[in-house]
Structures are given as structure tokens and as C-alpha cells.
Motif scaffolding. Structure first.
Motif, PDB file in Angstrom:
ATOM      1  N   TYR A  35       0.845  -1.188   0.000  1.00 32.55           N
ATOM      2  CA  TYR A  35       0.000   0.000   0.000  1.00 32.55           C
ATOM      3  C   TYR A  35       0.880   1.236   0.000  1.00 32.55           C
ATOM      4  O   TYR A  35       1.993   1.214   0.492  1.00 32.55           O
ATOM      5  N   GLN A  37       0.437   5.251   1.494  1.00 33.70           N
ATOM      6  CA  GLN A  37      -0.394   6.045   2.380  1.00 33.70           C
ATOM      7  C   GLN A  37      -0.075   7.510   2.171  1.00 33.70           C
ATOM      8  O   GLN A  37       1.073   7.943   2.325  1.00 33.70           O
ATOM      9  N   GLY A  40      -5.025  12.348   3.707  1.00 28.29           N
ATOM     10  CA  GLY A  40      -6.320  12.621   3.090  1.00 28.29           C
ATOM     11  C   GLY A  40      -6.787  11.577   2.095  1.00 28.29           C
ATOM     12  O   GLY A  40      -7.936  11.620   1.638  1.00 28.29           O
ATOM     13  N   LEU A  41      -5.915  10.642   1.763  1.00 30.92           N
ATOM     14  CA  LEU A  41      -6.279   9.594   0.797  1.00 30.92           C
ATOM     15  C   LEU A  41      -6.322   8.215   1.440  1.00 30.92           C
ATOM     16  O   LEU A  41      -6.740   7.243   0.797  1.00 30.92           O
ATOM     17  N   GLY A  42      -5.870   8.104   2.661  1.00 30.42           N
ATOM     18  CA  GLY A  42      -5.880   6.807   3.322  1.00 30.42           C
ATOM     19  C   GLY A  42      -4.847   5.874   2.715  1.00 30.42           C
ATOM     20  O   GLY A  42      -3.810   6.304   2.200  1.00 30.42           O
ATOM     21  N   LEU A  43      -5.142   4.588   2.749  1.00 34.40           N
ATOM     22  CA  LEU A  43      -4.267   3.577   2.165  1.00 34.40           C
ATOM     23  C   LEU A  43      -4.827   3.146   0.816  1.00 34.40           C
ATOM     24  O   LEU A  43      -6.012   2.833   0.708  1.00 34.40           O
ATOM     25  N   MET A  88       4.490   7.341   2.007  1.00 39.95           N
ATOM     26  CA  MET A  88       4.734   6.274   2.974  1.00 39.95           C
ATOM     27  C   MET A  88       4.258   4.979   2.338  1.00 39.95           C
ATOM     28  O   MET A  88       3.121   4.902   1.871  1.00 39.95           O
TER      29      MET A  88
END
Lengths: 114, 117
Positions: A35, A37, A40-43, A88
């Protein structure tokens, strides 16, 4: 204790470089995931693998590839790093089951592309 | 499209007060729902999950979550907040488009919980 280990916590790379992010799990899990990260977009799922040498694209595979030659290791490859890949990156693994098994995450790699 | 929504970017609560972090979902079929927590500069840790059965699910660190099918919600709760609960919380649902053994998850955007002493 279950463990998912990512090879680097912090990484700084130059635009155009080929970048390898490594992930190793010691739980004999069949499924592994990468994923990214972003605030504001999450995973968002990049790629996942449900068996050795098997891979499937996630939601945002463009600019990435993966490799799974051994069950315990899942590598994420940025073929030519770009600044919009600064993020991340989180690796996860889970046992193969009927869909209700939780995933275990590594500590994350914060990649900066300059 | 399958999705998870966390309507609050941040939740502020005083230590000792009850806390709620909201999550709503939209998936076809019966949902498999999860909550994860992320402490600063760390990976995600599993808190709890709902698969079937009792609508109130208990998890780690005193957290619980209430599944409400009619409202398509899965809110995370704790009766008494601690400063150490301050972290980023993610709700997730299993993607029903991927059947069988692969539990691909769809994550919400996360809610930052800030507990003031």
C-alpha cells in the motif's frame, strides 16, 4: 510474535532511479500486499500477491512492479522514481482463509524522491 | 462501487470522556469490517473486526465497535479515552469483488484522534 519487516524506515532517492522496497514476513502467510499512504487519501493498494510468483494489480499499479520469488518476501519496485511517488509505503501480510483474517503490517518506509 | 467513509478528519476528546470514531460503508453482500490504529511513524495495528454475530464487537486496548446494518455503519467506541489513545484510526472493509481466500481490504481515509489531558 508475528512480524512483518520492511528493509528501510526512511529512503531518499533521485528522480529516475530504480528503487527496491523489500518486505519479509515470518508467519508463513500466503497473501502479501503493498500500500501507499498519503494524507487525506488513506491507504491505497498498489499490488498484492496470493502465492509465490503470483501477483495482481491493486488500485494504483502505474509506475510500480512487484516480485515474489519466495513465500516470505515481497518486493516493490519503482522502475523510474518520480517525485509524485514520494509517500509512505506499507507492506502487509495475511493468512489465506475465507476473507475474515486480519492483515499484519510492517512499520512502513517513508520514501522521498528528489 | 465499494467504499468506506470516515466523515471526520479529526476527533478531539478530553481524557476520561467517551469517544466515538465514525465509519460508514457501501459494499454488496455481507460486509467484513475492520478497525486499525496507527501510531506516529509506525505501521497499522489491528484493533477489531466484525464478521457475523453480535453487533457489538470488543477489541484491543478497551475499544469496541458497533455494527449497524440498517445505517451501514461500524463506529469505533471507547467508554473512557486515554491520552495514549491519540493516533490515526482507519476503518476498512473486505472488497467483495475478490472472493475466496484473498482478503483485499478497502480503507477509509483515516481519522486523527486527539485526546487532551
Amino acid at each position: 510474535d508475528v512480524k512483518v519487516t520492511q528493509s528501510s524506515r526512511y529512503l531518499v532517492k533521485r528522480t529516475g532511479e530504480k528503487v527496491f522496497l523489500e518486505c519479509v514476513q515470518d508467519m508463513d502467510h500466503e497473501n502479501m500486499f503493498w500500500y501507499r499512504q498519503d494524507p487525506g487519501l488513506g491507504l491505497r493498494l498498489i499490488y498484492f500477491s496470493y502465492d509465490v510468483k503470483m501477483k495482481e494489480k491493486g488500485d494504483i499499479p502505474e509506475g510500480y512492479s512487484v516480485s515474489r520469488e519466495k513465500k516470505e518476501r515481497f518486493s516493490l519496485i519503482l522502475e523510474s522514481a518520480s517525485t509524485n511517488q514520494t509517500s509512505m509505503y506499507l507492506c502487509a501480510s495475511s493468512v489465506s482463509g475465507t476473507g475474515w483474517t486480519e492483515a499484519f503490517f510492517g512499520q512502513g518506509t517513508r520514501l522521498t524522491v528528489v | 462501487a465499494q467504499s468506506v467513509a470516515q466523515p471526520e478528519d479529526q476527533v478531539n476528546v478530553a481524557e476520561g470522556n467517551p469517544l466515538t470514531v465514525k465509519c460508514t460503508y457501501s459494499v454488496s453482500g455481507n460486509p467484513y469490517l475492520f478497525w486499525y490504529v496507527q501510531y506516529p511513524n509506525r505501521g497499522l495495528q489491528f484493533l477489531l473486526k466484525y464478521i457475523t454475530g453480535d453487533n457489538l464487537v470488543k477489541g484491543s486496548y478497551g475499544f469496541e465497535a458497533e455494527f449497524n446494518k440498517s445505517q451501514t455503519s461500524f463506529h469505533l467506541k471507547k467508554p473512557s479515552a486515554l491520552v495514549s489513545d491519540s493516533a490515526l484510526y482507519f476503518c476498512a472493509v473486505r472488497d467483495p469483488n475478490y472472493g475466496g481466500a484473498t482478503n483485499k481490504l478497502i480503507f477509509g481515509t483515516g481519522t486523527l484522534l486527539a485526546v487532551q489531558p
